[in-house]
Design an enzyme around this catalytic site. Structure first.
Site, PDB file in Angstrom:
ATOM      1  CE  LYS A  81      -4.911   9.300 -24.894  1.00 11.22           C
ATOM      2  NZ  LYS A  81      -5.046  10.484 -24.144  1.00 11.22           N
TER       3      LYS A  81
ATOM      4  CG  HIS B  21     -19.159  12.348 -28.296  1.00 12.98           C
ATOM      5  ND1 HIS B  21     -19.182  13.395 -27.400  1.00 12.98           N
ATOM      6  CD2 HIS B  21     -18.020  11.660 -28.036  1.00 12.98           C
ATOM      7  CE1 HIS B  21     -18.083  13.336 -26.648  1.00 12.98           C
ATOM      8  NE2 HIS B  21     -17.369  12.295 -27.016  1.00 12.98           N
TER       9      HIS B  21
ATOM     10  CG  PHE C  80      -7.741  16.112 -24.583  1.00 13.61           C
ATOM     11  CD1 PHE C  80      -7.831  15.579 -25.859  1.00 13.61           C
ATOM     12  CD2 PHE C  80      -8.218  15.364 -23.519  1.00 13.61           C
ATOM     13  CE1 PHE C  80      -8.380  14.321 -26.058  1.00 13.61           C
ATOM     14  CE2 PHE C  80      -8.768  14.107 -23.716  1.00 13.61           C
ATOM     15  CZ  PHE C  80      -8.844  13.589 -24.985  1.00 13.61           C
ATOM     16  CG  ASP C  81     -12.424  15.946 -25.394  1.00 18.29           C
ATOM     17  OD1 ASP C  81     -11.417  15.441 -24.888  1.00 18.29           O
ATOM     18  OD2 ASP C  81     -13.107  15.379 -26.261  1.00 18.29           O
TER      19      ASP C  81
ATOM     20  CE1 TYR D 135      -4.291   1.632   0.783  1.00 18.38           C
ATOM     21  CE2 TYR D 135      -2.750   3.293   1.567  1.00 18.38           C
ATOM     22  CZ  TYR D 135      -4.021   2.937   1.158  1.00 18.38           C
ATOM     23  OH  TYR D 135      -5.016   3.872   1.133  1.00 18.38           O
TER      24      TYR D 135
ATOM     25  CB  ALA E 190      -1.423  12.529 -23.900  1.00 20.58           C
TER      26      ALA E 190
ATOM     27  CG  ASP F 248      -2.620  17.484 -21.920  1.00 20.71           C
ATOM     28  OD1 ASP F 248      -2.239  16.330 -21.652  1.00 20.71           O
ATOM     29  OD2 ASP F 248      -3.770  17.735 -22.350  1.00 20.71           O
TER      30      ASP F 248
HETATM   31  C1  LIG Z   1      -6.153  11.363 -23.611  1.00 16.48           C
HETATM   32  C2  LIG Z   1      -5.763  12.725 -23.285  1.00 16.48           C
HETATM   33  C3  LIG Z   1      -6.068  13.300 -22.042  1.00 16.48           C
HETATM   34  C4  LIG Z   1      -6.900  12.597 -20.992  1.00 16.48           C
HETATM   35  O1  LIG Z   1      -6.347  11.399 -20.613  1.00 16.48           O
HETATM   36  P1  LIG Z   1      -7.226  10.110 -20.200  1.00 16.48           P
HETATM   37  O2  LIG Z   1      -6.171   9.108 -19.855  1.00 16.48           O
HETATM   38  O3  LIG Z   1      -8.049   9.735 -21.367  1.00 16.48           O
HETATM   39  O4  LIG Z   1      -8.043  10.490 -19.032  1.00 16.48           O
HETATM   40  C5  LIG Z   1      -5.630  14.586 -21.796  1.00 16.48           C
HETATM   41  N1  LIG Z   1      -4.948  15.279 -22.733  1.00 16.48           N
HETATM   42  C6  LIG Z   1      -4.650  14.764 -23.927  1.00 16.48           C
HETATM   43  C7  LIG Z   1      -3.882  15.571 -24.924  1.00 16.48           C
HETATM   44  C8  LIG Z   1      -5.044  13.489 -24.261  1.00 16.48           C
HETATM   45  O5  LIG Z   1      -4.782  12.987 -25.467  1.00 16.48           O
END
Ligand SMILES: *Cc1c(COP(=O)(O)O)cnc(C)c1O
Length: 459
Positions: A258, A450, A124-125, A72, A217, A215
């Site tokens: 990613k 969507h 990103f959304d 843990y 990813a 960000d």
């Molecule tokens: C996928 C993604 C996120 C969010 O990550 P999740 O693992 O899907 O929660 C944030 N920013 C970017 C650029 C992404 O491609």
């Protein structure tokens, strides 16, 4: 004769996929209310819905799973991940989270307040969602070139420094918790940000005394494009480029699904120990104790290995050349898509492919259904359904572009699969004059419709 390019790995374990008949697909998509998210994955032959968490792990990652320490607190796996983040990204402090949006939630819980302004490049959304959920505003400062799909530009993900400086100048710094730099720029089509632009954004952040958040990813794919396209980087390793990129960041959030090539996981990185301490409270509340935060020990181990493999040139070359290969096949067939090919996906230009479908009948969704019917391929709509309704008028918002994203999972498909995708897209394009109508909504959720929308044919 030149020796042709081939993948930098061979295959040890396979997962069968099943072809289906057009009759079966007609029934299945009807039962799914013409929403590709509602399809069972067994009904899909080639699944390009997303590259998130869908990659194939390596033998090293699978063996690292077996060495996971599930303690843990203070697990060895936590320290493996900590070392990887220090060596590869250059950060001393981090918190593990279950995925990227969780990293955003933890960090933004500390930093983002009502009325704040968060400038960036096509947030990103989920990032935008977490900003707007806190009644703050995301301001898009992406270069204008990003919005012209046919324009070839090596770094279409870049920030327009003039737009950014205007935002920084016009708002007090107390109102700007950070600038967010999305690398690669997913929303603009998986397009990279140049090192020169990163330096420029960083200089503005320092000038106005505002923090810079990456960000991250697809940071490794971004580094590959810097090596290939930017002057002065051809002889640097991906790992050297990655370290140089992250030197400019005060903070980083990551969806490890990613570029860390794992099926689940994420993290937030910090330079400032005080901020780490504040965020730890939210990590414990939303994710888990600070040395596992939403991840099991085995997953942290696989993530540490994935970060290392994901920043190797041979892997990245194989990956990005596959996306380019799909793009080159589509170009050969004259099927319109957003140029240049992105790092993780091809974005088909639905308006050009189906010129006879009215925009009120969801052009990109119509293309998605047609591609599925043609050969069992699943993409994802980046168009009017995704854009949701205007919160005030409740009218549909029609975005500048109607796109169908074909995201390529890492190390999963071969170029033969890409050939199938390109041929299917060509066949749909060739039938464009017969496709004159699309879909209407039967039921929809008030936001993010969507995922769950139910549709029916107009004709
Ligand atoms: C996928 C993604 C996120 C969010 O990550 P999740 O693992 O899907 O929660 C944030 N920013 C970017 C650029 C992404 O491609």
């Amino acid at each position: 004769m030149n020796i042709p390019f081939a993948e930098s790995y061979k295959i040890k374990m396979v997962e069968p996929i099943r072809k289906s008949t057009k009759e079966e697909r007609l029934q299945w998509i009807k039962d799914a209310r013409y929403n590709l998210f509602n399809l069972k994955s067994d009904y899909v032959y080639i699944d390009l819905l997303t590259d998130s968490g869908t990659g194939a792990m390596s033998e090293q990652q699978w063996s690292a799973l077996m060495l996971g320490d599930e303690s843990y607190a203070g697990a060895r796996s936590y320290y493996n991940m900590k070392n990887a983040l220090k060596n590869i990204l250059g950060f001393d402090y981090f918190l593990p989270t279950h995925q990227g949006r969780a990293a955003e939630n933890v960090l933004f819980s500390v930093l983002v307040k009502e009325g704040n302004i968060v400038p960036g490049n096509s947030h990103f959304d989920t990032t935008k969602g977490h900003i707007e959920f806190r009644k703050a505003h995301a301001v898009d400062c992406t270069i204008d070139e990003a919005f012209d799909p046919q324009l070839e530009h090596p770094f279409k993900g870049n920030v327009d420094l003039n737009k950014l400086e205007k935002v920084l100048k016009e708002n007090p710094k107390e109102q700007i918790p950070f600038i967010v730099l999305t690398i690669t720029n997913n929303t603009a089509g998986g397009q990279p940000v140049s090192m020169e632009n990163i330096r420029g954004v960083s200089a503005l952040a320092k000038k106005y005394d505002v923090k810079l958040l990456f960000d991250s990813a697809r940071f490794a794919e971004n580094a590959y494009f810097i090596k290939i396209r930017e002057e002065g980087y051809a002889n640097k390793t991906i790992k050297e480029i990655v370290l140089e990129m992250f030197q400019h960041a005060d903070l980083a959030t990551m969806s490890s699904k990613k570029d860390a090539i794992v099926n689940m996981g994420g993290f937030v990185c910090f330079r400032d120990e005080e901020l780490l301490k504040k965020a730890s409270t939210f990590n414990i509340m939303f994710e888990g104790y600070i040395t596992y935060g939403g991840m099991s020990g085995r997953d942290m181990n696989a993530l540490a290995v994935g970060l290392d493999e994901g920043t190797e040139f041979d892997y990245l070359e194989t990956r990005i050349k596959q996306v380019e290969y799909l793009g080159s096949k589509l170009a050969e067939y004259g099927v319109p898509f957003q140029r240049p090919a992105g790092g993780h996906a091809i974005f088909l230009d639905a308006t050009k492919i189906l010129p006879n479908v009215p925009k009120e009948e969801y052009i990109a969704q119509t293309l998605g259904v047609e591609l599925y019917l043609e050969a069992g391929i699943r993409g994802v709509e980046i168009g009017t359904l995704l854009a949701d309704r205007d919160p005030d008028t409740r009218e549909n918002r029609y975005p500048k572009l109607e796109l169908l994203r074909l995201a390529v999972p890492r190390r999963v498909y071969t170029n033969n699969h890409m050939d199938v995708v390109a041929a299917a897209a060509k066949n749909v394009y060739d039938r464009r004059n017969e496709i004159t109508s699309g879909y209407k909504i039967i039921t929809e959720a008030p936001i993010m419709r969507h995922f769950t929308v139910e549709l029916d044919r107009v004709k």
